[in-house]
Structures are given as C-alpha cells and as structure tokens.
Design a protein around this motif. Structure first.
Motif, short mmCIF file in Angstrom:
data_model
loop_
_atom_site.label_atom_id
_atom_site.label_comp_id
_atom_site.label_asym_id
_atom_site.label_seq_id
_atom_site.Cartn_x
_atom_site.Cartn_y
_atom_site.Cartn_z
N PRO A 116 0.83 -1.22 0.00
CA PRO A 116 0.00 0.00 0.00
C PRO A 116 0.86 1.26 0.00
O PRO A 116 1.99 1.26 0.48
CB PRO A 116 -0.79 -0.12 1.30
CG PRO A 116 0.01 -1.01 2.17
CD PRO A 116 0.75 -1.95 1.25
N GLN A 117 0.30 2.32 -0.54
CA GLN A 117 1.00 3.61 -0.53
C GLN A 117 1.10 4.11 0.90
O GLN A 117 0.14 4.05 1.65
CB GLN A 117 0.24 4.63 -1.38
CG GLN A 117 0.13 4.24 -2.83
CD GLN A 117 -0.75 5.21 -3.61
OE1 GLN A 117 -1.27 6.17 -3.07
NE2 GLN A 117 -0.89 4.94 -4.89
N ALA A 118 2.28 4.61 1.25
CA ALA A 118 2.48 5.09 2.62
C ALA A 118 2.94 6.54 2.67
O ALA A 118 2.80 7.19 3.68
CB ALA A 118 3.50 4.20 3.34
N ASP A 119 3.50 7.03 1.57
CA ASP A 119 4.00 8.40 1.51
C ASP A 119 3.03 9.27 0.73
O ASP A 119 2.26 8.78 -0.10
CB ASP A 119 5.38 8.44 0.84
CG ASP A 119 6.43 7.65 1.60
OD1 ASP A 119 6.22 7.39 2.80
OD2 ASP A 119 7.44 7.27 1.00
N PHE A 120 3.09 10.56 0.96
CA PHE A 120 2.18 11.48 0.26
C PHE A 120 2.45 11.51 -1.25
O PHE A 120 1.60 11.93 -2.02
CB PHE A 120 2.25 12.89 0.86
CG PHE A 120 3.55 13.61 0.62
CD1 PHE A 120 3.69 14.45 -0.46
CD2 PHE A 120 4.62 13.45 1.49
CE1 PHE A 120 4.88 15.12 -0.68
CE2 PHE A 120 5.81 14.11 1.28
CZ PHE A 120 5.95 14.95 0.18
N LEU A 121 3.61 11.03 -1.68
CA LEU A 121 3.92 10.97 -3.11
C LEU A 121 3.41 9.69 -3.77
O LEU A 121 3.63 9.47 -4.95
CB LEU A 121 5.44 11.09 -3.33
CG LEU A 121 6.05 12.43 -2.91
CD1 LEU A 121 7.57 12.38 -3.05
CD2 LEU A 121 5.47 13.56 -3.74
N GLY A 122 2.74 8.84 -3.00
CA GLY A 122 2.15 7.63 -3.56
C GLY A 122 3.08 6.42 -3.58
O GLY A 122 2.83 5.48 -4.32
N SER A 123 4.13 6.44 -2.82
CA SER A 123 5.03 5.29 -2.78
C SER A 123 5.27 4.89 -1.32
O SER A 123 4.52 5.27 -0.43
CB SER A 123 6.35 5.61 -3.49
OG SER A 123 7.09 6.56 -2.76
N ALA A 124 6.32 4.12 -1.09
CA ALA A 124 6.70 3.71 0.26
C ALA A 124 8.20 3.49 0.28
O ALA A 124 8.84 3.36 -0.77
CB ALA A 124 5.96 2.43 0.65
N ASP A 125 8.75 3.45 1.46
CA ASP A 125 10.17 3.14 1.69
C ASP A 125 10.22 1.90 2.57
O ASP A 125 10.53 1.98 3.76
CB ASP A 125 10.88 4.32 2.36
CG ASP A 125 10.81 5.60 1.54
OD1 ASP A 125 10.89 5.51 0.31
OD2 ASP A 125 10.66 6.68 2.15
N PRO A 126 9.90 0.74 1.99
CA PRO A 126 9.70 -0.46 2.81
C PRO A 126 10.98 -1.17 3.23
O PRO A 126 12.01 -1.11 2.56
CB PRO A 126 8.88 -1.36 1.89
CG PRO A 126 9.28 -0.96 0.53
CD PRO A 126 9.57 0.52 0.59
N TYR A 127 10.87 -1.84 4.37
CA TYR A 127 11.87 -2.79 4.84
C TYR A 127 11.13 -3.88 5.60
O TYR A 127 9.96 -3.72 5.99
CB TYR A 127 12.94 -2.13 5.70
CG TYR A 127 12.49 -1.66 7.06
CD1 TYR A 127 12.61 -2.47 8.18
CD2 TYR A 127 11.94 -0.39 7.23
CE1 TYR A 127 12.21 -2.03 9.43
CE2 TYR A 127 11.54 0.05 8.47
CZ TYR A 127 11.67 -0.77 9.57
OH TYR A 127 11.27 -0.33 10.80
#
Length: 182
Positions: A41-52
């Motif tokens: 799922p999108q997590a950042d306001f830019l529509g992406s995520a920085d997952p780990y």
C-alpha cells in the motif's frame, strides 16, 4: 555457546535475541531468504513507500490472539513479542517502491528438538519514515517447519518419508538432507 546469527546478502541487521543457548551439536542452521514484496500500500504522500522487512523467529504463533493480543501486536515495540523472540533481523530500506526486492539472506540456528515445532517465522513490512515514524504495512506468520518444507521441492517419496517422521528432530533431518533440492 550462544546461538549464532550470521549476516549475509544485503541484510542490514541480524541479532540473536533469546537467552537460550543452543549447543552446536544440538542445533540445525536455517537460512531464510527475504526476496521481495509486491503490491504494497502507498504510505507516503507521493504515492510510494520506503519499505523494509523485520524478520523474527518467535516462540509461539504471534497471530494467535490467545498468545499476543492484536492491540499489543500492533505496537512497534511489543513487550510480549520481544520476550518470545529468539532471533530478529531487518532488511535494508528500499526507497520509493511498492514492489521492493531485497534478496536478503538471514541465517540462524534452531534447536534440534521438539521445541522447534512451536517456532514461527514472523515477518512485518514497515514503511521507513523519519518524520511520521515507522508504519506497519502488513505482517505474516508461518510455522518454521512448514516454511522449511515449503521451500523444498519434495518428491512423493520424500513427502512420504516426512509424513512418517513425526518427531521434530527427524523431520529436521529429512528436510536438511543434501539430496533435496532447494
């Protein structure tokens, strides 16, 4: 001798967490590959995520509400989860991706005893964010022996041998046989 945890591949952090010592002759080394995730799922306001990914080896099923309350499990720092964690490791953060690839390999020792039957792999995917804090994007748990068996290509003959081996040490011996393909 303390249980050892080796950092391999692109693993960021790996550490043994339990106080239980595992003697080398009474243990089997298990390697877990955290390969990728898709459709996060999108997590950042830019529509992406920085997952780990946070990988844990846990005594008992962390998704069983009678073991750990769901409210407690949602916390990043659950005391109950920490107390039952034997091994914990995290992958590197993949910046700006909803379909990250980690290819991170983690290795740890598990006791060659019946206690292994109650061990679970527990993985949580987080979004790394310095401003708003870490956000859990999802989680999953699997019984360690089931995960090991699923990672092997078992012929009908090997499946029969596994079914005929009810004792956990015997099942671990079958699953670690060098004649099996990973």
């Amino acid at each position: 001798a303390a249980a050892s945890a080796a950092k391999q591949g692109t693993a960021d952090r790996a550490e043994p967490c339990g106080e239980d010592d595992v003697e080398a002759e009474d243990a089997r080394r298990v390697r877990v590959l955290v390969a990728r995730a898709t459709g996060l799922p999108q997590a950042d306001f830019l529509g992406s995520a920085d997952p780990y990914v946070e990988l844990r080896l846990v005594r008992g099923n962390p998704l069983d509400a009678s073991f750990i309350e769901p409210k407690e499990l949602r916390k990043n720092k659950s005391k109950v989860l920490e107390a039952n964690t034997i091994f914990k490791a995290t992958t590197e953060v993949v910046r700006g991706s909803l379909d990250p690839r980690w290819e991170a390999s983690f290795s740890f020792e598990v006791p060659n005893s019946g206690a292994t039957a109650e061990l679970f792999l527990y993985l949580r995917v987080y979004d790394h964010d310095l401003v708003t804090g870490e956000t859990c994007l999802g989680h999953v748990a699997a019984r360690l022996l089931d995960a090991i068996a699923a990672g092997r290509e078992l012929s009908l003959g090997w499946q029969a041998v596994l079914r005929q081996s009810p004792a956990v040490p015997d099942r671990l011996a079958v699953l670690s046989d060098s004649r099996l393909r990973a």
